[in-house]
Design a protein around this motif. Structure first.
Motif, PDB file in Angstrom:
ATOM      1  N   ALA A  69       0.836  -1.214   0.000  1.00 32.54           N
ATOM      2  CA  ALA A  69       0.000   0.000   0.000  1.00 32.54           C
ATOM      3  C   ALA A  69       0.865   1.257   0.000  1.00 32.54           C
ATOM      4  N   LYS A  70       1.960   1.248   0.771  1.00 31.55           N
ATOM      5  CA  LYS A  70       2.856   2.403   0.797  1.00 31.55           C
ATOM      6  C   LYS A  70       3.470   2.648  -0.577  1.00 31.55           C
ATOM      7  N   VAL A  71       3.876   1.579  -1.253  1.00 27.90           N
ATOM      8  CA  VAL A  71       4.490   1.724  -2.573  1.00 27.90           C
ATOM      9  C   VAL A  71       3.528   2.403  -3.537  1.00 27.90           C
ATOM     10  N   PHE A  72       2.276   1.925  -3.571  1.00 28.35           N
ATOM     11  CA  PHE A  72       1.341   2.465  -4.552  1.00 28.35           C
ATOM     12  C   PHE A  72       0.839   3.841  -4.159  1.00 28.35           C
ATOM     13  N   ASN A  73       0.815   4.148  -2.866  1.00 25.51           N
ATOM     14  CA  ASN A  73       0.531   5.523  -2.450  1.00 25.51           C
ATOM     15  C   ASN A  73       1.637   6.465  -2.920  1.00 25.51           C
ATOM     16  N   HIS A  74       2.884   6.022  -2.803  1.00 25.31           N
ATOM     17  CA  HIS A  74       4.008   6.853  -3.263  1.00 25.31           C
ATOM     18  C   HIS A  74       4.025   6.955  -4.790  1.00 25.31           C
ATOM     19  N   LEU A  75       3.609   5.894  -5.475  1.00 24.77           N
ATOM     20  CA  LEU A  75       3.517   5.968  -6.934  1.00 24.77           C
ATOM     21  C   LEU A  75       2.500   7.034  -7.337  1.00 24.77           C
ATOM     22  N   GLY A  76       1.323   7.019  -6.684  1.00 22.88           N
ATOM     23  CA  GLY A  76       0.328   8.043  -6.968  1.00 22.88           C
ATOM     24  C   GLY A  76       0.851   9.434  -6.670  1.00 22.88           C
ATOM     25  N   GLY A  77       1.586   9.571  -5.559  1.00 24.10           N
ATOM     26  CA  GLY A  77       2.181  10.863  -5.232  1.00 24.10           C
ATOM     27  C   GLY A  77       3.200  11.309  -6.260  1.00 24.10           C
ATOM     28  N   ALA A  78       3.985  10.358  -6.777  1.00 23.02           N
ATOM     29  CA  ALA A  78       4.990  10.688  -7.796  1.00 23.02           C
ATOM     30  C   ALA A  78       4.325  11.156  -9.084  1.00 23.02           C
ATOM     31  N   ILE A  79       3.228  10.518  -9.469  1.00 18.10           N
ATOM     32  CA  ILE A  79       2.507  10.923 -10.682  1.00 18.10           C
ATOM     33  C   ILE A  79       1.931  12.325 -10.506  1.00 18.10           C
ATOM     34  N   LEU A  80       1.351  12.593  -9.338  1.00 24.00           N
ATOM     35  CA  LEU A  80       0.812  13.933  -9.069  1.00 24.00           C
ATOM     36  C   LEU A  80       1.932  14.979  -9.052  1.00 24.00           C
ATOM     37  N   ALA A  81       3.083  14.637  -8.458  1.00 28.13           N
ATOM     38  CA  ALA A  81       4.215  15.569  -8.414  1.00 28.13           C
ATOM     39  C   ALA A  81       4.736  15.847  -9.818  1.00 28.13           C
ATOM     40  N   PHE A  82       4.831  14.812 -10.644  1.00 31.04           N
ATOM     41  CA  PHE A  82       5.263  14.982 -12.037  1.00 31.04           C
ATOM     42  C   PHE A  82       4.316  15.927 -12.773  1.00 31.04           C
ATOM     43  N   THR A  83       3.007  15.723 -12.584  1.00 29.91           N
ATOM     44  CA  THR A  83       2.014  16.579 -13.230  1.00 29.91           C
ATOM     45  C   THR A  83       2.157  18.024 -12.753  1.00 29.91           C
ATOM     46  N   ALA A  84       2.369  18.199 -11.439  1.00 25.52           N
ATOM     47  CA  ALA A  84       2.512  19.547 -10.888  1.00 25.52           C
ATOM     48  C   ALA A  84       3.750  20.248 -11.430  1.00 25.52           C
TER      49      ALA A  84
END
Length: 224
Positions: free
Chosen positions: A19-34
Motif C-alpha cells: 500500500a505504501k508503494v502504490f501511495n508513493h507511486l500516486g504521489g509521484a505521478i501527481l508531483a510529475f504533473t505539478a
C-alpha cells in the motif's frame, strides 16, 4: 533490473508495504504533473525547448531511456529513506524536463492526445498491477528479457542517430510492450521480493516504467 531479496509471505506488514508503494507511486505521478504545470505556466518550457532544440530527437529518446535505467539502479542501491526520497525527487524533475519537447509538440499538433495517452497508461498500469496482485505469480523471469530488450532499444536508437533513420510506429509499439513487461515485473517484485524498508525506491522504479509507457503511448498518438 535485477533485484536481490527473498520471497515474502503475504502478511499484514507486506500488505502495508505494498500500500505504501502504490501511495508513493500516486504521489509521484501527481508531483510529475505539478512540475509540468509549473514549467509550462511559468514559461520555462520555452527556454527548455530552445535548449533542447539543438539536440536530435533521437538523442532525447536515448536520454529518456538512460535516465530510466539510472532510476532503476538507484532504486536498488540507495538504502536510507532520505536518499530514496531525494532520488525520487530528482528523477521526477529530470523526467519532467525530458518530457517538455514531447508535450509541447502534442499540445500543438494533437489536442487531447496527452489526456488520452495518460488514461491509457493509467488503465494499462492498473490492469498489469492487478494481474500481478491477483495471480500472485512471480514474474521475476522477465528480468533478463527486459534487460536484453532495453539494450536492443538503446542500440536501435544509437544506430538511428548514426545512420539517420527514423524510429517509427512499430518501434513505439515495441517499446510500449517493453514498458508493459517492466510494469508487470516491477509489480511482481514489489509484491514478492522488495525489502519492506524500500517502499520509496520501489515506487521510483515502478514510476520509471509507467513514465516510459506514457512516453511511447503519446509518441504513438503523435505518429497517427
Amino acid at each position: 533490473m535485477q533485484l536481490a531479496g527473498s520471497e515474502h509471505s503475504f502478511g499484514g506488514s507486506r500488505e502495508r508495504f505494498i500500500a505504501k508503494v502504490f501511495n508513493h507511486l500516486g504521489g509521484a505521478i501527481l508531483a510529475f504533473t505539478a512540475v509540468e504545470v509549473l514549467i509550462f505556466s511559468s514559461g520555462l518550457s520555452v527556454a527548455i525547448n530552445q535548449a533542447m532544440r539543438a539536440l536530435p530527437w533521437i538523442a532525447i529518446m536515448g536520454a529518456f531511456i538512460l535516465i530510466s535505467w539510472l532510476a532503476s539502479r538507484a532504486a536498488h542501491q540507495v538504502e536510507s529513506l532520505a536518499a530514496q526520497y531525494a532520488a525520487l525527487g530528482v528523477f521526477i524533475v529530470a523526467e519532467a524536463i525530458i518530457f517538455v519537447p514531447l508535450l509541447t509538440i502534442a499540445n500543438q499538433v494533437a489536442p487531447g492526445a496527452i489526456s488520452n495517452a495518460g488514461l491509457i497508461t493509467v488503465f494499462a498500469t492498473l490492469g498489469l498491477v492487478g494481474i500481478a496482485y491477483v495471480s500472485r505469480k512471480d514474474f521475476s523471469f522477465l528480468g533478463s528479457i527486459l534487460k536484453w530488450g532495453g539494450l536492443l532499444a538503446l542500440v536501435t536508437i544509437l544506430c538511428g542517430a548514426i545512420f539517420g533513420f527514423q524510429l517509427g510506429m512499430f518501434f513505439s509499439i515495441a517499446m510500449i510492450g517493453l514498458a508493459g513487461g517492466a510494469i508487470l515485473y516491477d509489480a511482481s517484485n514489489i509484491i514478492h521480493h522488495y525489502p519492506e524498508d524500500r517502499y520509496v525506491g520501489a515506487a521510483l522504479e515502478l514510476f520509471a516504467s509507467v513514465a516510459m509507457m506514457f512516453w511511447y503511448v503519446l509518441r504513438l498518438f503523435l505518429r497517427r
